[in-house]
Structures are given as structure tokens and as C-alpha cells.
Design an enzyme around this catalytic site. Structure first.
Site, mmCIF file in Angstrom:
data_model
loop_
_atom_site.group_PDB
_atom_site.id
_atom_site.type_symbol
_atom_site.label_atom_id
_atom_site.label_comp_id
_atom_site.label_asym_id
_atom_site.label_seq_id
_atom_site.Cartn_x
_atom_site.Cartn_y
_atom_site.Cartn_z
ATOM 1 N N ASP A 31 11.781 -46.400 50.233
ATOM 2 C CA ASP A 31 13.148 -47.581 48.297
ATOM 3 C C ASP A 31 12.164 -46.663 47.158
ATOM 4 O OD1 ASP A 31 10.973 -48.756 49.410
ATOM 5 O OD2 ASP A 31 11.683 -50.903 48.890
ATOM 6 N N ASP A 41 19.536 -35.365 51.105
ATOM 7 C CA ASP A 41 20.747 -35.309 50.102
ATOM 8 C C ASP A 41 20.991 -35.608 48.509
ATOM 9 O OD1 ASP A 41 22.285 -34.579 51.891
ATOM 10 O OD2 ASP A 41 24.048 -36.203 52.226
ATOM 11 N N LYS A 74 8.945 -47.192 55.883
ATOM 12 C CA LYS A 74 8.913 -48.764 55.322
ATOM 13 C C LYS A 74 8.020 -49.387 56.476
ATOM 14 C CE LYS A 74 11.824 -51.386 53.171
ATOM 15 N NZ LYS A 74 11.646 -51.488 51.440
ATOM 16 N N TYR A 85 19.246 -43.022 64.980
ATOM 17 C CA TYR A 85 20.736 -42.049 65.278
ATOM 18 C C TYR A 85 20.420 -42.682 66.946
ATOM 19 C CZ TYR A 85 21.180 -40.839 60.475
ATOM 20 O OH TYR A 85 20.875 -40.866 58.889
ATOM 21 N N ASP A 97 17.544 -37.398 56.502
ATOM 22 C CA ASP A 97 18.887 -37.330 55.950
ATOM 23 C C ASP A 97 19.592 -37.795 54.514
ATOM 24 O OD1 ASP A 97 21.837 -37.065 56.593
ATOM 25 O OD2 ASP A 97 22.396 -38.706 58.266
#
Ligand code: NAD
Length: 362
Positions: free
Chosen positions: A227, A255, A195, A144, A251
Site C-alpha cells: 500500500d 500497471d 504485505k 493467481y 501486476d
């Protein structure tokens, strides 16, 4: 104690008001003086003074003991600042204030209260009697904040975009240390999500994790690909206690965790740095669809205020008092629309705030 409030946009002012009311009552009960000062951020700041994060707001936050934020952002899919000369947008204010205050550690507890277990979309045999996961998300680096590039070439191949994913060892180390310290106060069980099968930054995260873990011999830790973590969160969430992860993975996973716990309207968050100054906000956005209708659930914001008492103001007893009052109100059957179920009592934003204040006296 000086608290800066940044009500922001949409439901922000309604939910912040309820948190202020609760804090005032706590102040009265325990003999603390909380001074509240409101400053501009987000869409409303752009509208009033053409900047999503005015200098005045930054200075006030830096000079405060803690910052309580509502939400930032206008209607979904509508960017009324598309032609802003500096490319400013409401969300930029939020990213910038976290960076200005050096708040690299985002704590997002995902708690499913037993009273709300019917609100979870996950099967009862998986959820059991509730959930309590702490997601520790890196907040001021990663993709980000990396360099961005966008070209509009003459062909499809020469029209491209780049978002750089960057982490240095210092940034990784400090968030891991924060997460391991939190794990020490819980069940000493950490999962670091990455990852590492494809990303260099994730490989570095793994190396640094091994280094940091040596200072926390009591903490059991493992690594998990993002994942897989996304699947495990819905198929076997009870295996998790503390999850530590990067800005973007955190993030997304937080959620996902919020939905498992019934409603995003219940989830608080804290953003911390090296000192005691922190920024506290609900995990949800500005919910423009219900703004001004007295429908927003103020509990995530009230619970964020409780986190503020715990982490910035060192008032643990008072924090627990608020958390217990919230549980009491749920136990009595009161629900805002987002967590409403049959046979419960539907209330609005203001009434929910009043009920929490009432329950503080119990
Ligand atoms: P949102 O979280 O605002 O809303 C998603 C859904 O959840 C909506 O149906 C909304 O009504 C509901 N909801 C959210 N909070 C609620 C509450 N307290 N009580 C009851 N229902 C609640 O996400 P969105 O719709 O994707 O985004 C709306 C705006 O918020 C956008 O401008 C977005 O950029 C911004 N946003 C801000 C933040 C932040 O300030 N930290 C986070 C996410 C989104």
C-alpha cells in the site's frame, strides 16, 4: 535463430508485424538470420480450434529460441466463451504458456523518456528529467495459481469463494536472485514489496530476502508494504531502481508505473526462466477499441523485441540499436495518438514502425 510469434488478438497482429519488420532489418544490418513462425493463442485460437493454447503452440515455443507475443483477450466485459465445456478463456492461454515454459521472472521496465515527460500525469517537479524503474514480478505462483473454490450455498454465509495464496521457498528464492542479479547491473538498489504485516507468505519473503541478500553484499535493499509502495510510486518515484515483488502486487504496481510513464503503449516486458528461452510482450492488452485502425502504438512491442535480443539471443549491441532508434524517433517529434501532444507529428502504427527502421540507419 528461431522466433515464434504469437500475434494473438485485437491489435496483436498489427504491432507484431512492426516488430518483425524491425527485427528483419536488424538481421540484415548485422548478418543474423531470424526465422519467424506464427502460432495460435487466445481468443483467435478458441475461435479457430476451440482451445486458448493448442498443444502445437506449446511445442513450437519450447523448440524456439524466443517467443514474441502481441496480446490476448477479446472485448472488455464480454466473455464469449462463458459456456465453454472446459471453462477455457483467452487469458488462460497466456497464464498456461508462461507456466509451460517455466517463465517465473517477469521484467517490466517502467521508463519515462525525457521526450515524453509531458505525457506523464505526475507533476514535473516530481518526475524531473525522466524515470527508469525495473519491476521484477514473480510470474508462475502466488494467488493467481493457488487453489480456487467457489460454492453456491443456500444462504449468504454458505455462498463463498476462496483464492489460495501459496509460495514456497524455492519460488521466492529464484525470483529474488533474479532481481538482485539485475540490480547488480543497475544502481544496486532493491525494494522488496510485500504485505508482511498481515500475510504469512510475505513474512517468508522477508526471511528469504535476508538469506539471498547475503550473497549480494553490494546491493542495498529494503522492504516496503504494497500500500505504501503504491503511494510512493506516484509521490516519490525516483527513489526506486529495482522493485521485486509477488505475482499480484507486481501486476498492479507495474500497471500503475506504466501510467506514470505516459502510456502503456510504450512499455515492454520480458518473462524469463532458468534457460535462455524467454517470452517477450508489450505490457498492454489487446486494445479492442482501436484494433484494426492503424492507431496502436507499436513501440512497446518493438522495445520487447529489443529485450528479446538482449536476454534470449545475447545480442546486446543490436538491442541498444533498436532502443536508440526509438528514442531518435521520439526526439524527431513523431507520436502515435496515445502519446500525442500539441506541436508533434501524429503517425499511425505502420508509419511508426517504418520510422524506427529508418532511424536504425542513423
Ligand atoms: P488494454 O491494455 O488492452 O487497453 C487499455 C487502454 O489502453 C485502451 O484504451 C487501449 O486502447 C489503450 N492501449 C493499450 N495498448 C495500446 C497501444 N499499444 N497503443 C495505444 N493505446 C493502447 O487493457 P483492457 O482494455 O483492460 O483489456 C483489453 C483486453 O486485453 C481484455 O480482453 C484483457 O483481458 C486483455 N489483456 C491482455 C493482456 C495481455 O495479453 N498481456 C494484458 C492486459 C489485458
Amino acid at each position: 535463430m528461431k522466433i515464434v510469434t504469437l500475434s494473438g488478438d485485437g491489435i496483436g497482429p498489427e504491432i507484431i508485424q512492426q516488430a518483425i519488420n524491425v527485427l528483419r532489418k536488424i538481421g540484415e544490418m548485422y548478418g543474423h538470420i531470424f526465422e519467424f513462425e506464427e502460432y495460435l493463442i487466445g481468443d483467435i485460437a478458441l475461435e479457430k480450434i476451440n482451445c486458448s493454447l493448442p498443444e502445437e503452440t506449446i511445442v513450437a515455443c519450447k523448440n524456439s529460441d524466443a517467443v514474441l507475443l502481441g496480446a490476448v483477450g477479446g472485448a472488455v466485459g464480454v466473455n464469449r466463451w462463458i459456456n465453454h465445456p472446459t471453462g477455457d478463456r483467452p487469458e488462460k492461454g497466456l497464464l498456461k504458456i508462461r507456466q509451460e515454459l517455466g517463465l517465473y521472472c517477469n521484467l517490466r521496465p517502467a521508463i519515462l523518456y525525457p521526450q515524453l515527460k509531458n505525457a506523464s500525469p505526475i507533476r514535473q517537479d516530481i518526475i524531473g528529467d525522466g524515470l527508469d524503474i525495473m519491476i521484477v514480478r514473480e510470474l508462475t505462483s502466488g494467488i493467481y495459481f493457488g487453489k480456487k473454490l467457489r460454492t453456491n450455498g443456500e444462504t449468504d454465509e454458505t455462498t463463498f469463494a476462496i483464492d489460495e495464496l501459496y509460495y514456497n521457498k524455492k519460488e521466492i528464492k529464484r525470483i529474488l536472485e533474479a532481481g538482485f542479479n539485475i540490480a547488480m547491473k543497475r544502481s544496486k538498489n532493491v525494494v522488496v514489496v510485500d504485505k508482511a504485516n498481515v500475510l504469512e507468505t510475505s513474512k517468508l519473503w522477508r526471511e528469504v530476502t535476508q538469506e539471498v541478500a547475503k550473497n549480494f553484499p553490494e546491493v542495498k535493499y529494503s522492504h516496503m508494504y504494497v500500500d505504501n509502495a503504491a503511494m510512493q510510486l506516484v509521490s516519490n518515484p525516483k527513489q526506486f531502481d529495482v522493485i521485486i515483488t509477488t505475482n499480484m502486487f507486481g501486476d498492479i504496481l507495474s500497471d500503475e508505473a506504466s501510467v506514470i510513464t505516459g502510456s502503456i503503449g510504450m512499455l515492454p516486458s520480458a518473462s524469463l526462466g532458468n534457460g535462455t528461452l524467454g517470452l517477450y510482450e508489450p505490457s498492454h492488452g489487446s486494445a479492442p477499441d482501436i484494433a484494426g485502425k492503424d492507431k496502436a502504438n507499436p513501440l512497446a512491442t518493438i522495445l520487447s523485441a529489443a529485450m528479446m535480443l538482449r536476454y534470449s539471443l545475447n545480442l546486446e549491441k543490436e538491442a541498444q540499436k533498436i532502443e536508440n532508434a526509438v528514442i531518435e524517433v521520439l526526439e524527431l517529434g513523431y507520436r502515435t495518438e496515445d502519446i500525442f501532444e500539441k506541436d508533434k507529428i501524429l503517425v499511425g502504427t505502420r508509419k511508426m514502425g517504418e520510422l524506427v527502421i529508418g532511424a536504425l540507419n542513423l
